[in-house]
Design an enzyme around this catalytic site. Structure first.
Site, PDB file in Angstrom:
ATOM      1  N   GLY A   1     -42.251   5.584 -37.282  1.00 18.12           N
ATOM      2  CA  GLY A   1     -43.065   6.454 -36.639  1.00 18.12           C
ATOM      3  C   GLY A   1     -44.149   7.165 -37.636  1.00 18.12           C
ATOM      4  O   GLY A   1     -44.736   6.464 -38.256  1.00 18.12           O
TER       5      GLY A   1
ATOM      6  N   ARG B   1     -46.726  -2.598 -38.485  1.00 19.63           N
ATOM      7  CA  ARG B   1     -45.906  -3.329 -37.646  1.00 19.63           C
ATOM      8  C   ARG B   1     -46.313  -4.861 -37.344  1.00 19.63           C
ATOM      9  O   ARG B   1     -45.429  -5.819 -37.048  1.00 19.63           O
ATOM     10  CB  ARG B   1     -45.909  -2.636 -35.991  1.00 19.63           C
TER      11      ARG B   1
ATOM     12  N   LYS C   1     -41.658  19.082 -32.602  1.00 19.19           N
ATOM     13  CA  LYS C   1     -40.768  19.850 -31.918  1.00 19.19           C
ATOM     14  C   LYS C   1     -39.289  19.683 -32.103  1.00 19.19           C
ATOM     15  O   LYS C   1     -38.861  18.594 -32.454  1.00 19.19           O
ATOM     16  CB  LYS C   1     -40.962  19.083 -30.190  1.00 19.19           C
TER      17      LYS C   1
ATOM     18  N   GLY D   1     -37.996   6.091 -32.929  1.00 22.70           N
ATOM     19  CA  GLY D   1     -37.363   6.574 -31.602  1.00 22.70           C
ATOM     20  C   GLY D   1     -35.726   5.836 -31.795  1.00 22.70           C
ATOM     21  O   GLY D   1     -34.846   6.535 -31.725  1.00 22.70           O
TER      22      GLY D   1
END
Length: 413
Positions: free
Chosen positions: A370, A43, A220, A394
Site C-alpha cells: 500500500g 505492481r 485511522k 490489505g
C-alpha cells in the site's frame, strides 16, 4: 494443504496452452493527469516475472485485473488501457486492439472483460503472446455477493484458459469471481509473488526472530485496530506514527489541535495502551502546520503541546531518532503505513527517516504494501534495503490478523 506453484505448471508444459493470470494491476495515477499517467508502476513490475516465464515457455497468456472501484459497469475513469500501454513497454512490446497477428510480440488489449473484444483478443493469441482484459470490475459478477452471479462470470472467464495462475496477492482477501471462483474451474497454481508473500507472512505469524518490532502508520486507528490487537501479544515493540497517533495521544489526555482524530476510538486506544504494558511507543514530537498544504507554515513541537488550530502532519526528528533506536536491535520488522503526509515535501522526513532506519536492520524486514511501498519508491529509497516489499497492504494486514483469505483457500483446494 499445499499450493501448486508456477514452476510445477511450467514443468508440466504450457506451450500452446492458454494460461489465465490473475494480476494485481491496481496502480495509482497522478491526480488530474490527462492523459492518465501512472504514478507508481511497482505492481506491474511485480508480476512481470510470471508473465515473462509463461511467455518464454510458449504459453498464450491472458492477464486479468481490477482497477479502482467502478460500480459493475464500464467507466472510462477506470480503464486498464494505460496499464496495457505500460505493460507493453515493460515487456518490450506495443499494445494493439483486438487480436494479435501470428508471430507478433504485441500485447492484445481487450476493451471488454468477456465480450466480443475479449474473445477476439484471446482467440488471436499465438504461442508466447499476451492479452490483457479490461477492468474485471466493469462486470457486476466479479464482486457480486450472489454466488450464482459470481459463478456465471467465472464460467465466462474460465473459458479463456486451460490453466489458472494467481499472482495477485493484493486481491487474495477478496471473495471475487477471478480470485475465488475461477480456480475452482481450472487447474490452478500460485505465482512466485503469491508464494513469497505467504512464506514471509507465515514467518511473521509463526515464530519470528526477536526482538520483533512493528511500525504502524496511516490515518485511522479503526483501519488498523484488528491487526494491533492481533500483534500486540506477539511483538516486543509497537511504534505508532501517522495520523492514527493523534487518537492515541488524545487517549493519554493530550490536546491534539486540529489534527486528525477519531473521537469514537479514544476509549479503545486507552485500553490498548493499558494492555500494552509499555510496548507501544508514540511520537514525542510532531511537525504541525497551519493548513494542509505544501506551502503551509510549519513548526516542530512536543507531541504533548500541539497548538490549538494547528494540525500534525508528520512525526518530528526526535521521534525519528527514538523510533530508529527501537529498530536498531530488531531481528524482525513489519512496517505498514507512512509516518506523515509524505506526498508533501515538508512532511516527508518522518517516513523517510523511519524507512532508512528499517533498511539498516540486520534481520527480516517486511514493508506491508500500500502507501508504505509507494512511499519507498516516491522518496527514492533503495528497495534492495528491505527483505520483502508486499504488494498487498490489505491482504497483508488480514493475514496478520489471522483471517482466512479466500484466494489462498481457493489455491489450496
Amino acid at each position: 494443504m499445499t499450493i501448486k506453484s508456477l514452476d510445477q505448471l511450467l514443468s508440466e508444459g504450457v506451450s500452446g496452452r492458454r494460461v489465465l493470470v490473475r494480476a494485481d494491476l491496481n496502480v495509482p495515477f497522478v491526480k488530474g493527469s490527462d492523459p492518465a499517467q501512472i504514478a507508481d508502476d511497482g505492481r506491474i513490475r511485480a508480476v512481470l516475472p510470471t508473465i515473462v516465464a509463461l511467455r518464454e515457455a510458449g504459453a498464450r497468456v491472458v492477464v486479468m485485473s481490477h482497477l479502482g472501484r467502478p460500480k459493475g459497469a464500464p467507466d472510462p475513469a477506470f480503464t486498464l488501457q494505460p496499464v496495457a500501454d505500460r505493460l507493453g513497454e515493460l515487456l518490450g512490446a506495443d499494445r494493439t486492439s483486438g487480436s494479435s497477428p501470428e508471430g507478433s510480440s504485441a500485447i492484445a488489449f481487450a476493451t471488454d472483460t468477456v465480450g466480443e473484444s475479449a474473445q477476439a483478443a484471446v482467440a488471436g493469441l499465438a504461442d508466447g503472446q499476451v492479452a490483457l482484459l479490461e477492468n474485471l470490475r466493469f462486470n457486476a459478477g466479479e464482486t457480486s455477493k450472489d454466488a450464482a452471479e459470481r459463478g456465471a462470470f467465472a464460467d465466462q472467464l474460465a473459458a479463456f484458459g486451460d490453466a489458472y495462475v494467481d499472482d495477485a496477492f493484493g486481491a487474495v482477501h477478496r471473495k471475487h469471481a477471478s480470485v475465488y471462483d475461477v480456480p475452482a474451474r481450472l487447474p490452478h497454481y500460485a505465482g512466485g509473488l503469491v508464494l513469497r508473500e505467504v512464506e514471509v507472512l507465515r514467518t511473521l505469524t509463526g515464530d519470528p526472530a526477536r526482538p520483533y518490532v512493528v511500525v504502524l502508520g496511516g490515518s485511522k486507528v479503526s483501519d488498523k485496530l484488528a491487526v494491533i490487537e492481533a500483534l500486540l501479544p506477539k511483538v516486543d515493540r509497537l511504534l505508532i506514527g501517522g495520523g492514527m497517533c493523534f487518537t492515541f495521544l488524545k487517549a493519554q489526555g493530550h490536546e491534539v489541535g486540529a489534527s486528525l482524530l477519531q473521537d469514537e476510538m479514544v476509549g479503545t486506544c486507552r485500553e490498548l495502551l493499558e494492555r500494552a504494558d509499555g510496548k507501544i511507543l508514540l511520537p514525542s514530537d510532531v511537525v504541525v502546520a497551519d493548513k494542509f498544504a505544501a506551502d503551509a507554515a510549519t513548526r516542530t513541537v512536543s507531541a504533548t503541546e500541539i497548538p490549538a488550530g494547528w494540525l500534525g502532519l508528520d512525526i518530528g526528528p526526535a521521534s525519528v531518532a527514538e523510533f530508529a533506536d527501537a529498530l536498531s536491535g530488531a531481528k524482525t520488522v513489519f512496517w505498514n503505513g507512512p509516518m506523515g503526509v509524505f506526498e508533501l515535501a515538508p512532511f516527508a522526513a518522518g517516513t523517510r527517516g523511519v524507512a532508512e532506519a528499517i533498511t539498516k536492520v540486520d534481520g527480516l524486514t517486511v514493508v506491508g504494501g500500500g502507501d508504505s511501498a509507494a512511499a519507498v519508491r516516491a522518496l527514492g529509497i533503495d528497495e534492495s534495503g528491505f527483505g520483502h516489499i508486499s504488494t498487498g497492504g490489505g491482504a497483508s494486514l488480514e493475514f496478520l490478523e489471522g483471517k482466512d483469505l479466500p484466494g489462498i483457500e481457493a489455491l489450496e483446494q
